[in-house]
Design an enzyme around this catalytic site. Structure first.
Site, PDB file in Angstrom:
ATOM      1  N   ASN A 131       0.798  -1.233   0.000  1.00 17.63           N
ATOM      2  CA  ASN A 131       0.000   0.000   0.000  1.00 17.63           C
ATOM      3  C   ASN A 131       0.828   1.281   0.000  1.00 17.63           C
ATOM      4  O   ASN A 131       0.423   2.294  -0.565  1.00 17.63           O
ATOM      5  CB  ASN A 131      -1.007   0.007   1.161  1.00 17.63           C
ATOM      6  CG  ASN A 131      -0.354  -0.173   2.514  1.00 17.63           C
ATOM      7  OD1 ASN A 131       0.717  -0.766   2.652  1.00 17.63           O
ATOM      8  ND2 ASN A 131      -1.007   0.329   3.549  1.00 17.63           N
ATOM      9  N   LYS A 154      11.693  -8.675   1.379  1.00 18.57           N
ATOM     10  CA  LYS A 154      10.699  -9.543   0.745  1.00 18.57           C
ATOM     11  C   LYS A 154       9.448  -8.687   0.590  1.00 18.57           C
ATOM     12  O   LYS A 154       8.702  -8.474   1.545  1.00 18.57           O
ATOM     13  CB  LYS A 154      10.430 -10.783   1.609  1.00 18.57           C
ATOM     14  CG  LYS A 154       9.616 -11.878   0.892  1.00 18.57           C
ATOM     15  CD  LYS A 154       8.145 -11.533   0.891  1.00 18.57           C
ATOM     16  CE  LYS A 154       7.341 -12.539   0.080  1.00 18.57           C
ATOM     17  NZ  LYS A 154       6.192 -11.931  -0.598  1.00 18.57           N
ATOM     18  N   HIS A 155       9.252  -8.148  -0.607  1.00 20.14           N
ATOM     19  CA  HIS A 155       8.136  -7.232  -0.839  1.00 20.14           C
ATOM     20  C   HIS A 155       6.890  -8.011  -1.293  1.00 20.14           C
ATOM     21  O   HIS A 155       6.957  -9.209  -1.595  1.00 20.14           O
ATOM     22  CB  HIS A 155       8.517  -6.190  -1.884  1.00 20.14           C
ATOM     23  CG  HIS A 155       8.010  -4.820  -1.585  1.00 20.14           C
ATOM     24  ND1 HIS A 155       6.793  -4.596  -0.982  1.00 20.14           N
ATOM     25  CD2 HIS A 155       8.568  -3.584  -1.792  1.00 20.14           C
ATOM     26  CE1 HIS A 155       6.613  -3.297  -0.840  1.00 20.14           C
ATOM     27  NE2 HIS A 155       7.672  -2.659  -1.307  1.00 20.14           N
ATOM     28  N   ALA A 156       5.754  -7.307  -1.328  1.00 17.28           N
ATOM     29  CA  ALA A 156       4.519  -7.902  -1.830  1.00 17.28           C
ATOM     30  C   ALA A 156       4.658  -8.159  -3.329  1.00 17.28           C
ATOM     31  O   ALA A 156       5.194  -7.315  -4.069  1.00 17.28           O
ATOM     32  CB  ALA A 156       3.336  -6.967  -1.568  1.00 17.28           C
ATOM     33  N   GLY A 206       1.995  -5.556   7.763  1.00 14.69           N
ATOM     34  CA  GLY A 206       1.009  -6.304   7.001  1.00 14.69           C
ATOM     35  C   GLY A 206      -0.217  -6.633   7.815  1.00 14.69           C
ATOM     36  O   GLY A 206      -0.540  -5.950   8.801  1.00 14.69           O
ATOM     37  N   SER A 207      -0.888  -7.689   7.433  1.00 14.25           N
ATOM     38  CA  SER A 207      -2.139  -8.069   8.062  1.00 14.25           C
ATOM     39  C   SER A 207      -1.904  -8.752   9.406  1.00 14.25           C
ATOM     40  O   SER A 207      -0.793  -9.221   9.705  1.00 14.25           O
ATOM     41  CB  SER A 207      -2.916  -9.019   7.155  1.00 14.25           C
ATOM     42  OG  SER A 207      -2.236 -10.273   7.059  1.00 14.25           O
ATOM     43  N   GLU A 228       4.107  -4.431  12.542  1.00 12.87           N
ATOM     44  CA  GLU A 228       3.195  -3.305  12.314  1.00 12.87           C
ATOM     45  C   GLU A 228       1.995  -3.865  11.563  1.00 12.87           C
ATOM     46  O   GLU A 228       2.092  -4.180  10.378  1.00 12.87           O
ATOM     47  CB  GLU A 228       3.874  -2.206  11.491  1.00 12.87           C
ATOM     48  CG  GLU A 228       5.078  -1.572  12.161  1.00 12.87           C
ATOM     49  CD  GLU A 228       4.724  -0.629  13.279  1.00 12.87           C
ATOM     50  OE1 GLU A 228       3.518  -0.459  13.567  1.00 12.87           O
ATOM     51  OE2 GLU A 228       5.647  -0.060  13.878  1.00 12.87           O
ATOM     52  N   LEU A 229       0.864  -4.001  12.261  1.00 12.81           N
ATOM     53  CA  LEU A 229      -0.277  -4.715  11.688  1.00 12.81           C
ATOM     54  C   LEU A 229      -1.455  -3.780  11.428  1.00 12.81           C
ATOM     55  O   LEU A 229      -1.279  -2.593  11.220  1.00 12.81           O
ATOM     56  CB  LEU A 229      -0.639  -5.874  12.608  1.00 12.81           C
ATOM     57  CG  LEU A 229       0.555  -6.786  12.991  1.00 12.81           C
ATOM     58  CD1 LEU A 229       0.109  -7.905  13.910  1.00 12.81           C
ATOM     59  CD2 LEU A 229       1.254  -7.329  11.755  1.00 12.81           C
ATOM     60  N   GLU A 356     -11.399  -4.429  10.264  1.00 10.73           N
ATOM     61  CA  GLU A 356     -10.640  -3.410   9.546  1.00 10.73           C
ATOM     62  C   GLU A 356     -11.162  -3.364   8.114  1.00 10.73           C
ATOM     63  O   GLU A 356     -11.225  -4.388   7.438  1.00 10.73           O
ATOM     64  CB  GLU A 356      -9.150  -3.731   9.536  1.00 10.73           C
ATOM     65  CG  GLU A 356      -8.349  -2.686   8.763  1.00 10.73           C
ATOM     66  CD  GLU A 356      -6.865  -2.953   8.749  1.00 10.73           C
ATOM     67  OE1 GLU A 356      -6.093  -1.987   8.635  1.00 10.73           O
ATOM     68  OE2 GLU A 356      -6.474  -4.132   8.848  1.00 10.73           O
TER      69      GLU A 356
END
Length: 452
Positions: A131, A154-156, A206-207, A228-229, A356
Site C-alpha cells: 500500500n 521480501k516485498h509484496a 502487514g495483516s 506493524e499490523l 478493519e
C-alpha cells in the site's frame, strides 16, 4: 515461478519477475552475512553520508519512482510523488540524527566507567506490504542500515517493480554490494530465511494473519521481531469541534490512498449534537472527490490495488447493511474500483465496526457523550491510533490516558512522521518504527563496565 504485477486501473501487465532458485536465495543470504562483516566497521560518518545520498537519489528520480508506484498499485500520481519525497525526508532525518541516536549512553555506577554502546546485530529481514511500497521499506531501511546492519527485502508480489527500484536507490547511492538486497520469492520461503544464521531479526508490516504467522516463526528460532499490523482507527468529533476543519481532515483521513492504510480513520464517532451537520458536510465533500485516471494530476480516488481487495470491501459493506447500517453514499463496485462509501447508523457488532475495512468506506457512529465516545473508540481488538477533534485542548489531553492506541492526535489525522515513534498495541502489533525508537529496535544495547 513467475510473478506478475498488473495495473489495477487498466488491467495491463506492468512487469514479470522470476523467483529466485534455492541456490540463488542462499547466495544472497551468504552475501548479506559477508557484507555485514565489513559494513558494520564502516565509520558512522560514512554510513550517514550514504543515506543522505539515497535521499538525493529519491529526489532526482521522483517521477520515475512515482510512476511505478501508481502503475503497480493504483495510487493517484500526486500521492505517489508525495510518498517518494517523504522517503527522501526520512533519509535526511537519519543522516542528521544517527550520530546522536547511536552515541554511547554514560551511566554512573560504582565502576570507573560504565556506559551502553549501540552496535548493529546483523542481517534484518523486512516483509513489506504494497500500500505504501516505497515508504514502508525506507522507514525500515534508513535507520537499520545506518546503524550498521544489512537488510533483505521480501516485498509484496504485486509491487516487485517498486522493490527492484528501491534496491537500485541504494546501489546508485553507493552502498556496498550485499548491504541491501531485494528477494523475489514466494512467502512460503519465509521460514527458511528467518531460520538462516545470518538473519538476526525480522520486521513485518502487514495483516494480522501475516503478523501472527511471522511472529510464531521468529519465536521458534529466537529471532527478534517487529510487527506493524492492522488498525481500526477511531475519529472522534466532540460537540465543540470546528466542524468544517473536522470534515476537511476526515476526508483525507479516510480517502487518502483510496483508504488503503492501516492508520486511516475508519470509525467516525460523532456526538449527537453535531452528528447531522458533520454527516451532511462529510457526505457532500466525499461525493465531490475526483475519480479518474490515476496518472492524471487532479485524480483523488483510484482503484483498489487488486480485485480481491475490492471484493472484500464490498462484502463488508453489504454485510453491514444487512445488519442494520444505512447506505448514505456509494456502495457500488466495478472490478478493482469501489466507490467512496459512507454507512450511517453503524453500531458495535456490525462488520463495519468490528473489522478493519481497507478501502474507501467510512462508518458513522453516534455517541451520546464524550465518555461513550471514548468507550466506543476502545471497543476494538486493534490499537493503532485515535483522532479527537475539539477546541478544548486541555480536555483532549486529559482523555489521552483513556486510549490504549499507540498514537493520539488532536485536531489532526493520524499520520507517520520521521521525528515521532510509530507503532501500535493489541492486535496492531508491537515495536516502534521511526524516530530514535526505530533505530534502537535493531541494535545491540551493549553494556560496557570498567573497573580499575
Amino acid at each position: 515461478m513467475k510473478f506478475h504485477s498488473v495495473n489495477p486501473y487498466n488491467g495491463k501487465q506492468v512487469g514479470e519477475y522470476t523467483a529466485l532458485s534455492v541456490n540463488e536465495l542462499n547466495e544472497k543470504l551468504e552475501k548479506s552475512a559477508e557484507a555485514f562483516r565489513s559494513w558494520k566497521r564502516e565509520p558512522l560518518s560514512h554510513r550517514t553520508q550514504l543515506i543522505r545520498k539515497a535521499g538525493q537519489v529519491l529526489r532526482d528520480n521522483v517521477e520515475e519512482y512515482a510512476q511505478m508506484i501508481t502503475s503497480e498499485m493504483g495510487k493517484p500520481i500526486s500521492e505517489s510523488r508525495a510518498e517518494v519525497n517523504k522517503c527522501a525526508w526520512l533519509c535526511d532525518y537519519y543522516a542528521e540524527n544517527a550520530e546522536s541516536f547511536l552515541a554511547p549512553e554514560i551511566v554512573k555506577t560504582d565502576a570507573a566507567q560504565s556506559f551502553v554502546r549501540h552496535d548493529p546485530i546483523g542481517t534484518v529481514l523486512a516483509i513489506m506490504p504494497w500500500n505504501f511500497p516505497f515508504w514502508q521499506v525506507m522507514r525500515f531501511a534508513a535507520p537499520t542500515l545506518t546503524a550498521g546492519n544489512t537488510g533483505l527485502l521480501k516485498h509484496a508480489p504485486n509491487v516487485f517493480g517498486c522493490a527492484e527500484m528501491i534496491e537500485d536507490v541504494f546501489t546508485k547511492a553507493g552502498y556496498p554490494e550485499g548491504v541491501f538486497q531485494n528477494l523475489i520469492i514466494h512467502h512460503d520461503q519465509t521460514e527458511e530465511i528467518i531460520a538462516h544464521d545470518a538473519v538476526q531479526a525480522v520486521t513485518l508490516t502487514g495483516s494480522e494473519m501475516a503478523g501472527s504467522a511471522v511472529g510464531q516463526i521468529a519465536g521458534k528460532y529466537l529471532k527478534k521481531s517487529l510487527l506493524e499490523l492492522g488498525g481500526n482507527n477511531a475519529f472522534i468529533v466532540l460537540e465543540d469541534a470546528d466542524i468544517n476543519q473536522a470534515v476537511k481532515t476526515a476526508v483525507s483521513a479516510r480517502m487518502l490512498n483510496c483508504g488503503q492504510s492501516c492508520i486511516a480513520a475508519k470509525r467516525f464517532i460523532l456526538l449527537e449534537s453535531i452528528h447531522d451537520e458533520f454527516v451532511t458536510k462529510f457526505t457532500d465533500a466525499v461525493s465531490k472527490l475526483k475519480v479518474g485516471d490515476t496518472k492524471d494530476d487532479d485524480t483523488q480516488v483510484g482503484p483498489l490495488a487488486r480485485k480481491d481487495l475490492a471484493d472484500q470491501l464490498n462484502r463488508q459493506v453489504q454485510d453491514s447493511i444487512s445488519q442494520g447500517a444505512i447506505l448514505l453514499l456509494g456502495g457500488d463496485q466495478d472490478n478493482c474500483f469501489h466507490e467512496p462509501t459512507i454507512l450511517g447508523n453503524v453500531r458495535p457488532g456490525m462488520t463495519a465496526f468490528e473489522e478493519e475495512t481497507f478501502g474507501p468506506l467510512a462508518a458513522i457512529i453516534k455517541a451520546k457523550g464524550i465518555d461513550q465516545a471514548f468507550s466506543l473508540a476502545e471497543q476494538s481488538k486493534y490499537g493503532l491510533g485515535v483522532s479527537v477533534f475539539t477546541k478544548d485542548i486541555a480536555k483532549a489531553i486529559e482523555y489521552a490516558e483513556r486510549v490504549s492506541d499507540g498514537a493520539y492526535f488532536v485536531n489532526e489525522l493520524v499520520k507517520s512522521d520521521p521525528r515521532l515513534p510509530f507503532g501500535g498495541n493489541k492486535r496492531s502489533g508491537y515495536g516502534r518504527e521511526l524516530a530514535k525508537d526505530g533505530m534502537m529496535e535493531f541494535v545491540n544495547r551493549k553494556v560496557v563496565y570498567v573497573k580499575e
